[in-house]
Write a protein that holds these residues in place. Sequence first.
Motif, short mmCIF file in Angstrom:
data_model
loop_
_atom_site.label_atom_id
_atom_site.label_comp_id
_atom_site.label_asym_id
_atom_site.label_seq_id
_atom_site.Cartn_x
_atom_site.Cartn_y
_atom_site.Cartn_z
N GLU A 282 -11.33 9.95 0.16
CA GLU A 282 -12.58 9.66 0.98
C GLU A 282 -12.70 10.94 1.62
O GLU A 282 -13.84 11.83 1.68
CB GLU A 282 -12.93 8.46 1.54
CG GLU A 282 -13.12 7.24 0.77
CD GLU A 282 -13.57 6.14 1.72
OE1 GLU A 282 -14.07 6.22 2.76
OE2 GLU A 282 -12.98 5.20 1.44
N ARG A 283 -11.88 11.34 2.57
CA ARG A 283 -11.86 12.68 3.37
C ARG A 283 -12.08 14.00 2.61
O ARG A 283 -12.78 14.72 3.00
CB ARG A 283 -10.43 12.77 4.33
CG ARG A 283 -10.46 11.65 5.13
CD ARG A 283 -9.46 12.00 6.34
NE ARG A 283 -7.90 12.16 5.54
CZ ARG A 283 -7.34 11.41 5.42
NH1 ARG A 283 -7.41 9.83 5.79
NH2 ARG A 283 -6.08 11.64 4.68
N ASN B 108 -6.68 5.83 -0.57
CA ASN B 108 -8.18 5.90 -0.52
C ASN B 108 -8.70 6.56 0.59
O ASN B 108 -9.82 7.05 0.18
CB ASN B 108 -8.50 4.34 -0.66
CG ASN B 108 -8.10 3.64 -2.07
OD1 ASN B 108 -8.16 4.25 -3.20
ND2 ASN B 108 -7.71 2.39 -1.91
N ASN B 109 -8.15 6.48 1.73
CA ASN B 109 -8.81 7.23 2.72
C ASN B 109 -8.61 8.67 2.69
O ASN B 109 -9.61 9.42 2.84
CB ASN B 109 -8.02 6.70 4.14
CG ASN B 109 -8.61 5.31 4.47
OD1 ASN B 109 -9.39 4.81 4.09
ND2 ASN B 109 -7.41 4.88 5.32
N GLY B 110 -7.68 9.22 1.88
CA GLY B 110 -7.60 10.53 1.64
C GLY B 110 -8.54 10.92 0.75
O GLY B 110 -9.15 12.15 0.94
N SER C 79 -15.71 14.13 1.17
CA SER C 79 -16.42 14.73 1.84
C SER C 79 -16.44 16.01 2.57
O SER C 79 -17.23 16.75 2.91
CB SER C 79 -16.44 13.59 3.53
OG SER C 79 -15.09 14.03 4.10
N LYS D 141 -1.70 14.97 1.72
CA LYS D 141 -2.05 14.96 3.19
C LYS D 141 -1.51 16.50 3.71
O LYS D 141 -2.40 17.09 4.43
CB LYS D 141 -1.32 13.94 4.11
CG LYS D 141 -1.66 14.21 5.67
CD LYS D 141 -3.12 14.04 5.50
CE LYS D 141 -3.61 13.45 7.04
NZ LYS D 141 -3.82 14.62 7.79
N ALA E 258 -4.29 2.05 0.88
CA ALA E 258 -5.24 2.33 1.86
C ALA E 258 -5.22 3.86 2.38
O ALA E 258 -6.45 4.72 2.29
CB ALA E 258 -4.98 1.77 3.24
N GLY E 259 -4.03 4.54 2.46
CA GLY E 259 -3.67 5.87 2.79
C GLY E 259 -4.36 6.76 1.64
O GLY E 259 -5.02 7.75 2.12
N TYR F 286 -3.76 13.41 -4.51
CA TYR F 286 -4.34 11.97 -4.01
C TYR F 286 -4.52 11.08 -5.39
O TYR F 286 -4.21 9.93 -5.43
CB TYR F 286 -5.65 11.98 -3.17
CG TYR F 286 -5.46 12.33 -1.82
CD1 TYR F 286 -4.54 11.28 -0.99
CD2 TYR F 286 -5.83 13.09 -1.16
CE1 TYR F 286 -4.18 11.74 0.41
CE2 TYR F 286 -5.92 13.38 0.30
CZ TYR F 286 -4.76 12.85 0.95
OH TYR F 286 -4.69 13.05 2.36
#
Length: 144
Positions: free
Chosen positions: A137-138, A133-135, A141, A94, A130-131, A109
């Motif tokens: 994805e971010r 996987n969200n990272g 993108s 992050k 979840a953190g 990640y």
Amino acid sequence: MQFDPENHVNKLCAQGMLLEGEAKRDEAAALFHQAWNEATNALEKLIAAHYVARHQQSVADKLKWDETALKFAFEIEGQEIKGVYPSLYLNIAKCHEDLEDFDKARENYQSALSYTSFLPDDGYGNMIKAGINNGIERVQSNTR
């Protein structure tokens, strides 16, 4: 991973967390730094560095402390310590993401993801997963 609630450094960090909950950030940060200064082994240094990281003013300083925590985690032997790797790598990733270094963010990640089998199957473990996987994805993108 089990942490000794009677350990002096753990007690300082727990007191700091209570102060955080009371919105006394400066007092909490002082306790976390005290814990760092009084830590005498890799586990105590890992714990203290993790909490010191949370109170840094810049992302670069937070990254330095998160990497310090991970460095001390690597000095601890045994399978049980691997349960903290996902969270540590998540924090580092992050920071890299916030610094817009998406390649390093993606690497960290992915490292976090590689250790998720060591997480407990509970709310904490699910939150960390979840953190991660969200990272992922971010940063995907941001690099397309």
